[in-house]
Design a protein around this motif. Sequence first.
Motif, PDB file in Angstrom:
ATOM      1  N   ALA A 130       0.841  -1.202   0.000  1.00 36.01           N
ATOM      2  CA  ALA A 130       0.000   0.000   0.000  1.00 36.01           C
ATOM      3  C   ALA A 130       0.873   1.246   0.000  1.00 36.01           C
ATOM      4  N   ARG A 131       1.991   1.175   0.695  1.00 36.55           N
ATOM      5  CA  ARG A 131       2.864   2.342   0.813  1.00 36.55           C
ATOM      6  C   ARG A 131       3.350   2.785  -0.568  1.00 36.55           C
ATOM      7  N   THR A 132       3.778   1.839  -1.383  1.00 33.71           N
ATOM      8  CA  THR A 132       4.301   2.223  -2.696  1.00 33.71           C
ATOM      9  C   THR A 132       3.201   2.815  -3.577  1.00 33.71           C
ATOM     10  N   ALA A 137      -3.373   4.074   5.729  1.00 31.77           N
ATOM     11  CA  ALA A 137      -4.056   3.123   6.618  1.00 31.77           C
ATOM     12  C   ALA A 137      -5.562   3.379   6.653  1.00 31.77           C
ATOM     13  N   GLU A 138      -5.917   4.646   6.555  1.00 33.33           N
ATOM     14  CA  GLU A 138      -7.328   5.027   6.601  1.00 33.33           C
ATOM     15  C   GLU A 138      -8.105   4.386   5.434  1.00 33.33           C
ATOM     16  N   MET A 139      -7.491   4.418   4.243  1.00 33.57           N
ATOM     17  CA  MET A 139      -8.129   3.827   3.055  1.00 33.57           C
ATOM     18  C   MET A 139      -8.289   2.323   3.189  1.00 33.57           C
ATOM     19  N   LEU A 140      -7.367   1.720   3.907  1.00 30.03           N
ATOM     20  CA  LEU A 140      -7.449   0.264   4.087  1.00 30.03           C
ATOM     21  C   LEU A 140      -8.570  -0.112   5.045  1.00 30.03           C
ATOM     22  N   LYS A 141      -8.860   0.802   5.942  1.00 34.74           N
ATOM     23  CA  LYS A 141      -9.887   0.527   6.950  1.00 34.74           C
ATOM     24  C   LYS A 141     -11.289   0.784   6.406  1.00 34.74           C
ATOM     25  N   ARG A 142     -11.406   1.722   5.492  1.00 38.80           N
ATOM     26  CA  ARG A 142     -12.729   2.123   5.002  1.00 38.80           C
ATOM     27  C   ARG A 142     -13.385   1.001   4.200  1.00 38.80           C
ATOM     28  N   PRO A 143     -14.719   1.058   4.070  1.00 39.86           N
ATOM     29  CA  PRO A 143     -15.384   0.048   3.229  1.00 39.86           C
ATOM     30  C   PRO A 143     -14.878   0.137   1.789  1.00 39.86           C
ATOM     31  N   VAL A 144     -14.858  -0.993   1.118  1.00 39.70           N
ATOM     32  CA  VAL A 144     -14.281  -1.118  -0.222  1.00 39.70           C
ATOM     33  C   VAL A 144     -14.798  -0.025  -1.172  1.00 39.70           C
ATOM     34  N   ASN A 145     -13.892   0.832  -1.585  1.00 40.41           N
ATOM     35  CA  ASN A 145     -14.151   1.871  -2.584  1.00 40.41           C
ATOM     36  C   ASN A 145     -15.194   2.927  -2.200  1.00 40.41           C
ATOM     37  N   VAL A 146     -15.790   2.805  -0.998  1.00 36.85           N
ATOM     38  CA  VAL A 146     -16.838   3.752  -0.629  1.00 36.85           C
ATOM     39  C   VAL A 146     -16.203   5.092  -0.274  1.00 36.85           C
ATOM     40  N   GLY A 147     -16.636   6.122  -0.972  1.00 36.66           N
ATOM     41  CA  GLY A 147     -16.104   7.460  -0.729  1.00 36.66           C
ATOM     42  C   GLY A 147     -14.700   7.674  -1.275  1.00 36.66           C
ATOM     43  N   PHE A 148     -14.182   6.710  -2.054  1.00 41.07           N
ATOM     44  CA  PHE A 148     -12.854   6.873  -2.663  1.00 41.07           C
ATOM     45  C   PHE A 148     -12.973   7.806  -3.867  1.00 41.07           C
ATOM     46  N   SER A 149     -11.928   8.588  -4.094  1.00 45.17           N
ATOM     47  CA  SER A 149     -11.890   9.387  -5.322  1.00 45.17           C
ATOM     48  C   SER A 149     -11.583   8.453  -6.486  1.00 45.17           C
ATOM     49  N   GLY A 150     -11.723   8.961  -7.715  1.00 41.89           N
ATOM     50  CA  GLY A 150     -11.437   8.146  -8.897  1.00 41.89           C
ATOM     51  C   GLY A 150     -10.034   7.555  -8.843  1.00 41.89           C
ATOM     52  N   GLY A 151      -9.090   8.399  -8.485  1.00 44.17           N
ATOM     53  CA  GLY A 151      -7.702   7.953  -8.414  1.00 44.17           C
ATOM     54  C   GLY A 151      -7.488   6.905  -7.326  1.00 44.17           C
ATOM     55  N   GLU A 152      -8.143   7.116  -6.187  1.00 41.19           N
ATOM     56  CA  GLU A 152      -8.011   6.156  -5.083  1.00 41.19           C
ATOM     57  C   GLU A 152      -8.562   4.789  -5.476  1.00 41.19           C
ATOM     58  N   LYS A 153      -9.673   4.814  -6.193  1.00 42.75           N
ATOM     59  CA  LYS A 153     -10.271   3.547  -6.628  1.00 42.75           C
ATOM     60  C   LYS A 153      -9.322   2.772  -7.535  1.00 42.75           C
ATOM     61  N   LYS A 154      -8.700   3.481  -8.457  1.00 45.18           N
ATOM     62  CA  LYS A 154      -7.801   2.814  -9.403  1.00 45.18           C
ATOM     63  C   LYS A 154      -6.544   2.306  -8.691  1.00 45.18           C
ATOM     64  N   ARG A 155      -6.061   3.095  -7.735  1.00 48.95           N
ATOM     65  CA  ARG A 155      -4.904   2.636  -6.964  1.00 48.95           C
ATOM     66  C   ARG A 155      -5.260   1.403  -6.152  1.00 48.95           C
ATOM     67  N   ASN A 156      -6.501   1.392  -5.662  1.00 48.70           N
ATOM     68  CA  ASN A 156      -6.966   0.241  -4.892  1.00 48.70           C
ATOM     69  C   ASN A 156      -7.030  -1.011  -5.774  1.00 48.70           C
ATOM     70  N   GLU A 157      -7.358  -0.825  -7.045  1.00 50.45           N
ATOM     71  CA  GLU A 157      -7.365  -1.962  -7.980  1.00 50.45           C
ATOM     72  C   GLU A 157      -5.958  -2.534  -8.132  1.00 50.45           C
ATOM     73  N   ILE A 158      -4.997  -1.623  -8.256  1.00 49.80           N
ATOM     74  CA  ILE A 158      -3.616  -2.083  -8.438  1.00 49.80           C
ATOM     75  C   ILE A 158      -3.103  -2.758  -7.165  1.00 49.80           C
ATOM     76  N   LEU A 159      -3.569  -2.237  -6.008  1.00 52.08           N
ATOM     77  CA  LEU A 159      -3.183  -2.879  -4.745  1.00 52.08           C
ATOM     78  C   LEU A 159      -3.706  -4.322  -4.704  1.00 52.08           C
ATOM     79  N   GLN A 160      -4.953  -4.509  -5.134  1.00 52.57           N
ATOM     80  CA  GLN A 160      -5.517  -5.867  -5.177  1.00 52.57           C
ATOM     81  C   GLN A 160      -4.692  -6.755  -6.098  1.00 52.57           C
ATOM     82  N   MET A 161      -4.317  -6.179  -7.226  1.00 52.82           N
ATOM     83  CA  MET A 161      -3.520  -6.934  -8.192  1.00 52.82           C
ATOM     84  C   MET A 161      -2.191  -7.341  -7.559  1.00 52.82           C
TER      85      MET A 161
END
Lengths: 251, 437
Positions: A130-132, A137-161
Amino acid sequence: MLEIKNLHVKLEEEDKVILRGVDLKIGPGEVHAIMGPNGSGKSTLSYVLAGRDGYEVTEGSARLEGRELLEMEPEARAAAGLFLAFQYPVEIPGVGNMTFLRTAVNAQRKARGEEEVSAADFLKLVREKARTLKIDAEMLKRPVNVGFSGGEKKRNEILQMAMLEPRMCILDETDSGLDVDAMKLVSDGVNALRSAGRSFLVITHYQRLLDHIRPDVVHIMAAGRIIRTGGPELALEVENNGYADILNEVG
Amino acid sequence: MALPATKDTGKGAGLDARLQALDVPDAGGWLGQARREALARLQATGLPMKRDEYWRYTDPASLNAPVAAVAAVFNPGDEAPTFDAVDRLKIVFVDGVFDPAASDDLAMAGIEIERLASAAGSDIHWAQGVFGVLEARAQSPVPRPFAALNTACATDGILIRATGRAARPVALVYVHASESSDATLHHCIKLEAGAELTILESGPAAARFTKVMEVEVGDGARFHHIRVQGRDHERRAVTHLFARLGAGSLVKSFTLTTNGRLTRNEAVLELAGPDARAHIAGAAVGDGDFHHDDTVFVTHAAERCESRQVFKKVLKNGATGVFQGKILVKSGAQKTDGYQISQALLLDDDSQFLAKPELEIYADDVKCSHGSTSGAIDETALFYLQSRGVPRASAQALMVLAFLAEAIDEVEDEAIADDIRGRLEGWLARHAAKGGK
């Protein structure tokens, strides 16, 4: 790695044919890009490969390392090594991002007959990856993609990958909705995952993403078929001249 | 005792038959008086009928019948009984009868515990101010005939008076042993000012169960109530929670229902003193011939009180969920903060959710919100989870638990909340086969 042969797909609910004989072969470690005008079937191809409902395969096959994907449930495809980074990552209220990641990682390990990752090891791994991607940590705690910005959502996809370590990654318009900095961040995340044993299929409208994620092969898709295949220069040609020339050329 | 025949209002014949089938107790003293008054209330209203507005969504026929319908006794196998891991004082009722052998000693620091039956002999008892009193107050504006019937006929139950902070929770365990049992229990609880008590209730109780719990919550007192209604599928139950809250007091009540042919849980909460807080929540999951009704009435009678009603139901294979919830804000109850949400997740097209949310407000400086929704599980989210390798059934369970989370969050004890989530996961796993893909 991935071999698609003569894939024909229509919508389940209506008589609308979307893919009309797609052929595509991606070798291990290769990065392929698919470009094409709106409505050409790019996103449908990604959904059909991942196993989304609502599509009917009327002909053809798609094999991942020799195994027929089209007969598997979506979760089995994931366990077999397929990953789709969504164009529109889905919000799941009430399910914590961390819980989601851990459930997914362990479900895949279980499906492959591997041991589950311990909570401590998992936490360490997630934090590091997640750091890279500048996911806090806050984004990791929040419900999946809820309230994430467009960029945060895409970064979250790459984190899953990064956590799931798939062999075949499909990126469906991962650049949409990203500003220049976010695109750089996401691309760096993807590039860090490039390896001899992992292949990518990058679906995009624009050439600019391909400046960051350099493809080996570029395909142009139109009206449900791949109409031209070439090297990275093909993407530049599209960028300069649009799709019209190529479409006319093919007729 | 000898019963005068009920005046024939069209409902009388049914009531006489119902009463005759019960062993209506004859007691002197304060208890006998309370029972006679309850009987009079019941005879004035009669038993409910399907055409009554308050019973529109739930057919009272099986509750009105003189004899309880047979209900098979569920065998839990090696499944750990609910709340087993909790350090508690256990009071066991088998088919509605106190079982001293299976119960702990009725003694604990900070509280007095007594059986209803033994209190009948006293001339003066603290329970006089509670027994049938809160029930009677709750008969208006809407009659609650089964509560009056309960006050008139219950011979067993428990009386608890808390004077301080109870060292452990008191667990009322309801064992269902006979497949034709018809149980009536009446509990009274009084928390003196500043007292604190947790009541746990678990088990199906009987083939048919009629229960009243009256709770007088003194100023600054805190009352926690967590209930798990048992796995027996064929049972029927009509339960009532009546609570009156003093200034600055707190009531938190949560109910998990995972089975039952018919469950009607009524709750009537009166915020009588300022700055009181009442939270009532329920999570119900039903498959097939499951009918679950939450009927709630919250009255704000004082300033600056807060109330929350959070009811969530997950229904499949023709299961029915009902919610009738009201917030009444009286004219003096300024700065009221009232919240009500009732939601159903319908896992197929055969199930239904019937909701009647109501607000009635006579104060002009209040904040009240209510919402009610029913809908299917989000298929896009399911696919998203599956595409990450989570099997469909697990993905569905994850989403169902997320849906129920707001209700379960009302349980403050984390260990108990985890146990409840575990039981829900178990239920979802057992019931995943049908309705899944």
